[in-house]
Scaffold this motif. Structure first.
Motif, PDB file in Angstrom:
ATOM      1  N   ALA A  42       0.731  -1.255   0.072  1.00 59.15           N
ATOM      2  CA  ALA A  42      -0.064   0.084   0.015  1.00 59.15           C
ATOM      3  C   ALA A  42       0.983   1.107   0.045  1.00 59.15           C
ATOM      4  CB  ALA A  42      -0.809   0.029   1.209  1.00 59.15           C
ATOM      5  N   LEU A  43       2.052   1.248   0.765  1.00 60.20           N
ATOM      6  CA  LEU A  43       2.927   2.548   0.779  1.00 60.20           C
ATOM      7  C   LEU A  43       3.478   2.705  -0.571  1.00 60.20           C
ATOM      8  CD1 LEU A  43       4.419   1.964   4.381  1.00 60.20           C
ATOM      9  CD2 LEU A  43       2.612   3.402   3.614  1.00 60.20           C
ATOM     10  N   TYR A  44       3.888   1.721  -1.174  1.00 60.57           N
ATOM     11  CA  TYR A  44       4.615   1.415  -2.328  1.00 60.57           C
ATOM     12  C   TYR A  44       3.688   2.314  -3.472  1.00 60.57           C
ATOM     13  CZ  TYR A  44       6.036  -0.119  -6.921  1.00 60.57           C
ATOM     14  OH  TYR A  44       6.689  -0.163  -8.238  1.00 60.57           O
ATOM     15  N   LEU A  45       2.423   1.605  -3.602  1.00 64.94           N
ATOM     16  CA  LEU A  45       1.434   2.118  -4.576  1.00 64.94           C
ATOM     17  C   LEU A  45       1.097   3.864  -4.402  1.00 64.94           C
ATOM     18  CD1 LEU A  45      -0.596  -0.861  -4.752  1.00 64.94           C
ATOM     19  CD2 LEU A  45       0.945  -0.052  -6.512  1.00 64.94           C
ATOM     20  N   THR A  46       0.942   4.073  -3.156  1.00 61.57           N
ATOM     21  CA  THR A  46       0.291   5.437  -2.737  1.00 61.57           C
ATOM     22  C   THR A  46       1.601   6.370  -2.749  1.00 61.57           C
ATOM     23  OG1 THR A  46       0.368   4.890  -0.299  1.00 61.57           O
ATOM     24  CG2 THR A  46      -1.559   4.785  -1.628  1.00 61.57           C
ATOM     25  N   LEU A  47       2.483   6.240  -1.968  1.00 65.09           N
ATOM     26  CA  LEU A  47       3.813   7.022  -1.641  1.00 65.09           C
ATOM     27  C   LEU A  47       4.799   7.078  -2.785  1.00 65.09           C
ATOM     28  CD1 LEU A  47       4.224   6.633   2.145  1.00 65.09           C
ATOM     29  CD2 LEU A  47       3.061   8.258   1.014  1.00 65.09           C
ATOM     30  N   ASP A  48       5.005   5.831  -3.385  1.00 66.67           N
ATOM     31  CA  ASP A  48       6.246   5.530  -4.447  1.00 66.67           C
ATOM     32  C   ASP A  48       5.730   5.922  -5.697  1.00 66.67           C
ATOM     33  OD1 ASP A  48       9.161   4.984  -4.733  1.00 66.67           O
ATOM     34  OD2 ASP A  48       7.976   3.584  -6.107  1.00 66.67           O
ATOM     35  N   ARG A  49       4.388   5.389  -5.889  1.00 63.41           N
ATOM     36  CA  ARG A  49       4.010   5.419  -7.427  1.00 63.41           C
ATOM     37  C   ARG A  49       2.996   6.694  -7.460  1.00 63.41           C
ATOM     38  NH1 ARG A  49       7.651   4.395  -9.906  1.00 63.41           N
ATOM     39  NH2 ARG A  49       6.157   4.307 -11.775  1.00 63.41           N
ATOM     40  N   GLY A 164      10.309  -1.750   6.594  1.00 56.40           N
ATOM     41  CA  GLY A 164      10.466  -0.361   6.629  1.00 56.40           C
ATOM     42  C   GLY A 164      11.641   0.186   6.394  1.00 56.40           C
ATOM     43  N   PHE A 165      12.897  -0.540   6.984  1.00 55.45           N
ATOM     44  CA  PHE A 165      14.330  -0.037   6.301  1.00 55.45           C
ATOM     45  C   PHE A 165      14.476  -0.163   5.108  1.00 55.45           C
ATOM     46  CE2 PHE A 165      14.272  -1.172  11.038  1.00 55.45           C
ATOM     47  CZ  PHE A 165      14.981   0.184  11.593  1.00 55.45           C
ATOM     48  N   ILE A 166      14.045  -1.407   4.677  1.00 57.36           N
ATOM     49  CA  ILE A 166      14.264  -1.621   3.070  1.00 57.36           C
ATOM     50  C   ILE A 166      13.744  -0.766   2.073  1.00 57.36           C
ATOM     51  CG2 ILE A 166      13.845  -3.280   1.310  1.00 57.36           C
ATOM     52  CD1 ILE A 166      14.350  -5.419   3.420  1.00 57.36           C
ATOM     53  N   ALA A 167      12.428  -0.292   2.602  1.00 56.21           N
ATOM     54  CA  ALA A 167      11.557   0.601   1.740  1.00 56.21           C
ATOM     55  C   ALA A 167      12.167   1.974   1.815  1.00 56.21           C
ATOM     56  CB  ALA A 167      10.059   0.659   2.247  1.00 56.21           C
ATOM     57  N   GLU A 168      12.896   2.253   2.889  1.00 54.56           N
ATOM     58  CA  GLU A 168      13.637   3.746   2.686  1.00 54.56           C
ATOM     59  C   GLU A 168      14.748   3.775   1.808  1.00 54.56           C
ATOM     60  OE1 GLU A 168      14.777   4.657   6.648  1.00 54.56           O
ATOM     61  OE2 GLU A 168      12.793   4.958   7.358  1.00 54.56           O
ATOM     62  N   SER A 170      14.918   1.401  -1.129  1.00 57.11           N
ATOM     63  CA  SER A 170      14.378   0.982  -2.326  1.00 57.11           C
ATOM     64  C   SER A 170      13.237   0.009  -2.441  1.00 57.11           C
ATOM     65  CB  SER A 170      15.545   0.530  -3.348  1.00 57.11           C
ATOM     66  OG  SER A 170      14.901  -0.035  -4.665  1.00 57.11           O
ATOM     67  N   TYR A 171      12.309   0.355  -2.651  1.00 56.99           N
ATOM     68  CA  TYR A 171      11.152  -0.363  -2.788  1.00 56.99           C
ATOM     69  C   TYR A 171      11.565  -1.735  -3.863  1.00 56.99           C
ATOM     70  CZ  TYR A 171       7.819   2.736  -0.331  1.00 56.99           C
ATOM     71  OH  TYR A 171       7.384   3.389   0.418  1.00 56.99           O
ATOM     72  N   ARG A 172      12.135  -1.560  -4.930  1.00 54.20           N
ATOM     73  CA  ARG A 172      12.408  -2.521  -5.730  1.00 54.20           C
ATOM     74  C   ARG A 172      13.325  -3.372  -5.338  1.00 54.20           C
ATOM     75  NH1 ARG A 172      14.407  -0.646 -11.780  1.00 54.20           N
ATOM     76  NH2 ARG A 172      12.103  -0.163 -11.767  1.00 54.20           N
ATOM     77  N   ALA A 173      14.137  -2.940  -4.196  1.00 54.97           N
ATOM     78  CA  ALA A 173      15.143  -3.942  -3.595  1.00 54.97           C
ATOM     79  C   ALA A 173      14.356  -4.859  -2.660  1.00 54.97           C
ATOM     80  CB  ALA A 173      16.238  -3.006  -2.663  1.00 54.97           C
ATOM     81  N   GLY A 174      13.239  -4.484  -2.097  1.00 61.64           N
ATOM     82  CA  GLY A 174      12.424  -5.252  -1.548  1.00 61.64           C
ATOM     83  C   GLY A 174      11.782  -6.472  -2.372  1.00 61.64           C
TER      84      GLY A 174
END
Length: 490
Positions: A42-49, A164-168, A170-174
């Motif tokens: 959800a964070l990836y779609l709303t915040l990153d994308r 949380g740490f990974i998202a900070e 890179s989301y793609r890295a996750g």
């Protein structure tokens, strides 16, 4: 002295389980350690994308819909192709689709790939549970399922913190890290786990394949089992509110996401800390009573949330329904196995898994409608009502269910025979007597039944099939009685 007792308790908990179980357990742990996408999607779609919350909800629903579809498909594959091939296909497909999800940008493509991720990841669950039932002795299954559930929650707790740490960074890295760890699970399965599906060539009184013995129609016609599935759906609706209803209600009450995080963290901590000792306490107790108590406890645990006005009280309610979860999860899975013919375990587990997948789709709609129209207090009141209904349903169903509880054949509540008779053996499907009416030899494993070598056979007919001939009889085989042999053919 307490340290010595604790060491002995841990040793007794993990001892006696086959090596294959621990490789399967390790695969589960590694898989959950890498479960990052579900945490930050959800964070990836709303915040990153930059997509809307409505679109993020649609993607989440499609992910869940994929799980509903693949639950049954994965169960059929586990019975037809085998547990090991199903696990390999599901895990490799999950790894590829998760990696792809990290690169697609078009909203339609993201939604489509999210559906594939949900389908691929859920397809492995019936195969895991069926394989676990295949390789673990009946009297050890509650303990094995509990250890597996403990691994799931331990892995998820660690992955949630790491996400949380990974998202900070890179989301793609996750996405890629989850794909890599899922692929590692597939490698473990390929190298360490042999196929466990009962061989069709040993079917009693039948020349057809194992897949012909139990179909999806057989599962649906099994009234007792479908009753368990329906009650499982009700209980799942309650537990889903921990992730869909609770954060919304706390937000409307003025609490922050961090407050919700602190309250829900109690769930993971308690499961990791208490799952093993609680399992030792419930392992040989009546599963019917355990399911009644856990259902009511779950309902009223969420019901108490209506009176929560502080983080401490919210955490206390989480403690109540978490205890219900700890008791319910391994007990219910064990009951499903007891009701599943050996040749249909994949399909039965698939139907059971689907009840949770459907609940994951319905629960957000249920919580949203109730909270918007009547308020959060009504949601928690409905949870108490649903828990009471589920508890009453389990009480009515289990008291009429031989083999779960203490049946008329003399089996104990954990599947064991009375003292002096022998080790625990499983009820399984009866496709007929041995060739030309001869009894099945003691110590054999057939395609429609499973037993401990050297012990008598306890068999349960395949639902929907009738045994023609006379009543069930006992015949001596090699000086001992083959319990539950049918005099006649199917």
């Amino acid at each position: 002295m307490p340290l010595v007792a604790a060491r002995r308790a841990v040793r007794e908990t993990v001892s006696g389980l086959p090596r294959e179980f621990w490789w399967l357990w390790t695969s589960t742990l590694v898989n959950r350690l890498g479960a990052f996408v579900a945490t930050f999607m959800a964070l990836y779609l709303t915040l990153d994308r930059g997509y809307s919350a409505s679109y993020a909800g649609l993607v989440a629903s499609l992910h869940g819909l994929g799980g509903v579809v693949s639950s049954l498909a994965g169960g059929v594959m586990a019975d037809r192709l085998g547990r090991r091939p199903t696990l390999l296909v599901a895990q490799v497909s999950t790894a590829l689709s998760v990696a792809l999800l990290g690169f697609v940008r078009d909203p339609v493509a993201i939604a489509a790939v999210a559906f594939l991720v949900g389908a691929a990841s859920n397809a492995s669950r019936p195969a895991v549970q069926a394989m676990m039932a295949d390789i673990v002795r009946p009297e050890d299954r509650v303990r094995a399922f509990s250890l597996n559930y403990w691994a799931i929650n331990l892995g998820f707790a660690i992955s949630s913190m790491a996400a949380g740490f990974i998202a900070e960074v890179s989301y793609r890295a996750g996405f890629l890290l989850e794909a890599g760890m899922t692929l590692t699970c597939a490698i473990l399965v390929f190298l360490k786990l042999p196929e466990s599906r009962p061989e069709s060539g040993t079917a009693v009184g039948k020349t057809g394949g194992a897949s012909d013995a139990v179909g999806l129609g057989t599962v649906v016609r099994d009234g007792r089992f479908m009753g368990v599935v329906g009650l499982s759906f009700l209980v799942a609706l309650i537990f889903q509110q921990g992730s869909v209803g609770l954060p919304v209600a706390m937000g409307e009450a003025g609490f922050t996401p961090a407050d919700y995080g602190l309250a829900i963290a109690v769930n993971g901590v308690l499961i990791v800390a208490l799952q093993i000792p609680v399992t030792r306490f419930i392992e040989h107790r009546d599963p019917g009573r355990l399911l009644v108590v856990s259902s009511v406890l779950a309902g009223y645990g969420f019901g108490l949330t209506a009176f929560a006005g502080s983080i401490g009280v919210f955490a206390l309610t989480v403690c109540v329904w978490t205890l219900a979860e700890i008791v319910n999860a391994p007990t219910q899975t064990g009951v499903v196995v007891r009701l599943s013919p050996a040749q249909g375990r994949g399909r039965y587990q698939g139907m059971y898994t689907m009840s949770w997948s459907v609940a994951a789709l319905v629960a957000p709609l249920m919580s949203g409608v109730v909270i918007d129209r009547w308020g959060a207090e009504w949601l928690w009141g409905w949870c108490a009502v649903i828990g009471t209904v589920a508890g009453a349903g389990y009480w009515a169903l289990m008291r009429r269910m031989p083999g779960v509880g203490e049946g008329p054949d003399g089996t104990g509540i954990d599947g064991t025979l009375p003292d002096g008779v022998g080790a625990a053996v499983e009820r399984a499907a009866v496709e007929g007597a041995g060739s030309e009416g001869a009894p099945t030899a003691v110590g054999e494993t057939t395609a429609v039944g499973e037993q401990v070598p050297g012990e008598p056979v306890l068999e349960r007919p395949v639902p929907g099939k009738q045994v023609s001939g006379e009543a069930v009889v006992e015949r001596p085989v090699g000086g001992r009685a083959a319990v539950g042999e049918a005099a006649g053919s199917v």
